[in-house]
Design a protein around this motif. Sequence first.
Motif, PDB file in Angstrom:
ATOM      1  N   CYS A 102       0.811  -1.218   0.000  1.00 44.27           N
ATOM      2  CA  CYS A 102       0.000   0.000   0.000  1.00 44.27           C
ATOM      3  C   CYS A 102       0.844   1.268   0.000  1.00 44.27           C
ATOM      4  N   THR A 103       2.121   1.152   0.296  1.00 43.12           N
ATOM      5  CA  THR A 103       2.975   2.314   0.521  1.00 43.12           C
ATOM      6  C   THR A 103       2.998   3.308  -0.633  1.00 43.12           C
ATOM      7  N   PRO A 104       3.133   2.885  -1.899  1.00 48.74           N
ATOM      8  CA  PRO A 104       3.130   3.892  -2.968  1.00 48.74           C
ATOM      9  C   PRO A 104       1.864   4.735  -2.991  1.00 48.74           C
ATOM     10  N   GLY A 105       0.728   4.121  -2.754  1.00 45.80           N
ATOM     11  CA  GLY A 105      -0.527   4.870  -2.737  1.00 45.80           C
ATOM     12  C   GLY A 105      -0.585   5.873  -1.604  1.00 45.80           C
ATOM     13  N   PHE A 106      -0.135   5.454  -0.414  1.00 44.85           N
ATOM     14  CA  PHE A 106      -0.106   6.382   0.724  1.00 44.85           C
ATOM     15  C   PHE A 106       0.871   7.522   0.463  1.00 44.85           C
ATOM     16  N   LEU A 107       2.031   7.207  -0.090  1.00 45.24           N
ATOM     17  CA  LEU A 107       3.010   8.256  -0.385  1.00 45.24           C
ATOM     18  C   LEU A 107       2.441   9.274  -1.360  1.00 45.24           C
ATOM     19  N   MET A 108       1.742   8.804  -2.382  1.00 48.27           N
ATOM     20  CA  MET A 108       1.235   9.724  -3.392  1.00 48.27           C
ATOM     21  C   MET A 108       0.057  10.548  -2.885  1.00 48.27           C
ATOM     22  N   VAL A 109      -0.831   9.932  -2.114  1.00 46.41           N
ATOM     23  CA  VAL A 109      -1.947  10.719  -1.579  1.00 46.41           C
ATOM     24  C   VAL A 109      -1.413  11.758  -0.590  1.00 46.41           C
ATOM     25  N   ALA A 110      -0.408  11.389   0.192  1.00 45.98           N
ATOM     26  CA  ALA A 110       0.183  12.329   1.147  1.00 45.98           C
ATOM     27  C   ALA A 110       0.960  13.427   0.419  1.00 45.98           C
ATOM     28  N   ALA A 111       1.737  13.056  -0.585  1.00 43.18           N
ATOM     29  CA  ALA A 111       2.507  14.056  -1.331  1.00 43.18           C
ATOM     30  C   ALA A 111       1.579  15.069  -1.990  1.00 43.18           C
ATOM     31  N   GLY A 112       0.515  14.585  -2.614  1.00 44.91           N
ATOM     32  CA  GLY A 112      -0.428  15.499  -3.253  1.00 44.91           C
ATOM     33  C   GLY A 112      -1.065  16.454  -2.261  1.00 44.91           C
ATOM     34  N   CYS A 136      -4.616  -0.161   4.455  1.00 46.42           N
ATOM     35  CA  CYS A 136      -3.398  -0.875   4.818  1.00 46.42           C
ATOM     36  C   CYS A 136      -3.806  -2.041   5.705  1.00 46.42           C
ATOM     37  N   ARG A 137      -3.269  -3.207   5.424  1.00 46.66           N
ATOM     38  CA  ARG A 137      -3.610  -4.388   6.219  1.00 46.66           C
ATOM     39  C   ARG A 137      -2.534  -4.729   7.248  1.00 46.66           C
ATOM     40  N   CYS A 138      -1.444  -3.960   7.282  1.00 51.60           N
ATOM     41  CA  CYS A 138      -0.316  -4.349   8.137  1.00 51.60           C
ATOM     42  C   CYS A 138      -0.011  -3.389   9.285  1.00 51.60           C
ATOM     43  N   THR A 139       0.037  -2.094   9.027  1.00 49.87           N
ATOM     44  CA  THR A 139       0.641  -1.170   9.989  1.00 49.87           C
ATOM     45  C   THR A 139      -0.293  -0.651  11.062  1.00 49.87           C
ATOM     46  N   GLY A 140      -1.585  -0.735  10.868  1.00 52.10           N
ATOM     47  CA  GLY A 140      -2.508  -0.155  11.827  1.00 52.10           C
ATOM     48  C   GLY A 140      -2.634   1.353  11.690  1.00 52.10           C
ATOM     49  N   TYR A 141      -2.088   1.939  10.660  1.00 51.55           N
ATOM     50  CA  TYR A 141      -2.236   3.349  10.275  1.00 51.55           C
ATOM     51  C   TYR A 141      -1.479   4.346  11.151  1.00 51.55           C
ATOM     52  N   GLU A 142      -1.250   4.066  12.396  1.00 50.36           N
ATOM     53  CA  GLU A 142      -0.604   5.043  13.280  1.00 50.36           C
ATOM     54  C   GLU A 142       0.780   5.448  12.769  1.00 50.36           C
ATOM     55  N   PRO A 143       1.646   4.517  12.368  1.00 44.61           N
ATOM     56  CA  PRO A 143       2.950   4.938  11.842  1.00 44.61           C
ATOM     57  C   PRO A 143       2.829   5.779  10.566  1.00 44.61           C
TER      58      PRO A 143
END
Length: 155
Positions: A102-112, A136-143
């Motif tokens: 999921c990381t690329p999607g989170f990076l891009m939504v955050a960057a935008g 995200c199915r792994c991190t629990g979103y907090e990080p």
Amino acid sequence: MKITLTVNGDIYPLEVEPRRVLADVLREDCRLTGTHLGCEHGVCGACTVLVDGRAVRSCLMLAVQCDSRSVRTVEGLRGPVGEPHPLQRAFSAEHALQCGFCTPGFLMVAAGALESDPTIAEDPDRVRALVESNICRCTGYEPIRRAIMRAEYIK
């Protein structure tokens, strides 16, 4: 149809079927595999890229809709000599990735979001809402939330 995509500053003259989605064209024709396909229904956000600076789900957008527009993928976050983007460094420092799908999607939504309004990082509620847009199915979103709140590194 003949289209021209500008992806991460590089020009791609392409011939695509009108029904092909941007995610497939990026991965298969442009050979930029950082954009991941998860649900293919616009729900998970793994395929998020920036089109003219706005976050879009590339699994839902047709490539022909991007003709002559600027597309930025996760590969386009790197610096001029290949160094990680400050947001990528913050994700690493905060352990905001595990499997990484999921990381690329989170990076891009955050960057935008941060590039259009850096003050988002100062408001925990706005960051929480931003993070809720992807799955995200792994991190629990907090990080992930903490990494985005480190936006002072990219102002």
